[in-house]
Design an enzyme around this catalytic site. Sequence first.
Site, short mmCIF file in Angstrom:
data_model
loop_
_atom_site.label_atom_id
_atom_site.label_comp_id
_atom_site.label_asym_id
_atom_site.label_seq_id
_atom_site.Cartn_x
_atom_site.Cartn_y
_atom_site.Cartn_z
N ASP A 161 -20.00 33.11 35.50
CA ASP A 161 -20.25 33.95 36.58
C ASP A 161 -20.62 32.65 38.56
O ASP A 161 -21.02 33.25 37.93
CB ASP A 161 -20.85 35.87 36.61
CG ASP A 161 -19.25 36.57 35.95
OD1 ASP A 161 -18.99 35.95 35.38
OD2 ASP A 161 -19.96 37.68 36.48
N HIS B 10 -13.93 36.85 41.13
CA HIS B 10 -14.58 37.52 41.58
C HIS B 10 -15.51 37.77 42.82
O HIS B 10 -16.59 37.70 43.26
CB HIS B 10 -15.79 36.66 40.72
CG HIS B 10 -17.30 37.59 40.41
ND1 HIS B 10 -17.05 38.40 39.36
CD2 HIS B 10 -18.92 37.42 40.93
CE1 HIS B 10 -18.24 38.87 39.12
NE2 HIS B 10 -19.22 38.02 39.83
N HIS C 69 -23.69 32.90 34.04
CA HIS C 69 -23.93 33.06 35.00
C HIS C 69 -23.87 30.78 35.46
O HIS C 69 -25.39 30.21 35.11
CB HIS C 69 -25.05 33.69 36.32
CG HIS C 69 -25.46 34.84 36.13
ND1 HIS C 69 -24.69 35.14 35.54
CD2 HIS C 69 -24.48 35.81 36.66
CE1 HIS C 69 -24.96 36.57 35.31
NE2 HIS C 69 -24.34 37.16 36.60
#
Length: 277
Positions: free
Chosen positions: A97, A148, A242
């Site tokens: 992410d 996102h 991440h």
Amino acid sequence: MQKDQLFTRRRMLLAGAALGAAGTAGAVLAVGGDEPARTAAPVAGPQARQALKSSAFRLQPLTGYGPPRAAPRKLKTRHEPIMSISGRGRHMMLTFDDGPNPEYTPHILDTLARYDVRAMFFVCGECVVENRELLARMADDGHVVGNHTWTHPLLTTLDRKEIRSEMERTSDAIEDSYGERPQWFRAPYGAWNRAAFQLGAEMGMEPMAWTVDSRDWTTPGEGVIVDRIENGAAPGVVVLSHDAGGDRSQTVRAIREWLPHLLDSGYHFTVPRRRPS
């Protein structure tokens, strides 16, 4: 046209053209979702060891010179996000992410390429416009890119118009850089609401959550990250890590350890199948 006259997708993007990627194999199944289960097929990965061919990609023109954007196919609105994958055997899915980030994302892509593994990257629009070449590389390497939002806000604090703007702008940026509109969406912080589910479905995106949270954003140390992912590994899980949003050097080092370990343990990694437009 001679073969040596052809540009790679990455070179074309840097020259000012946006390029598209064909989908990779694999199907995703919701746990507690509204749709019936579908059998998953693993994508070409370490178990296949077959390089992607350039013919798997299709060239798309710059948005300003091409046809108008096609309206996405609307989906049935879910009430819960997808949290796991289906299929036989020891299949998992890796997701990252908040990127792309020029300092950390290339190292993660290098490690995935070394082991011939595909993953999902849920990207933020404001990062995409500064790092379009990384989206092109993700397409070249066969990864799946998801939405996102633009600025990574807490959606539950926004009104419907603001949520739509965050999602639409990001899908546009992904299409311009990756070559196709995203078919997957992840709410920042995992904070879903009715508007996010409804707008995502209207834009042709399924909601994707996760099963195993590495919590690497807390920078607990690479050893802790490794232990969390290895201990959480199981058939069907979706792993959250991440590649941006802070110092991700621990994540970069950790994946170099846990990824080969899981591969040696018999795990295979898959990404969602691309739906027809």
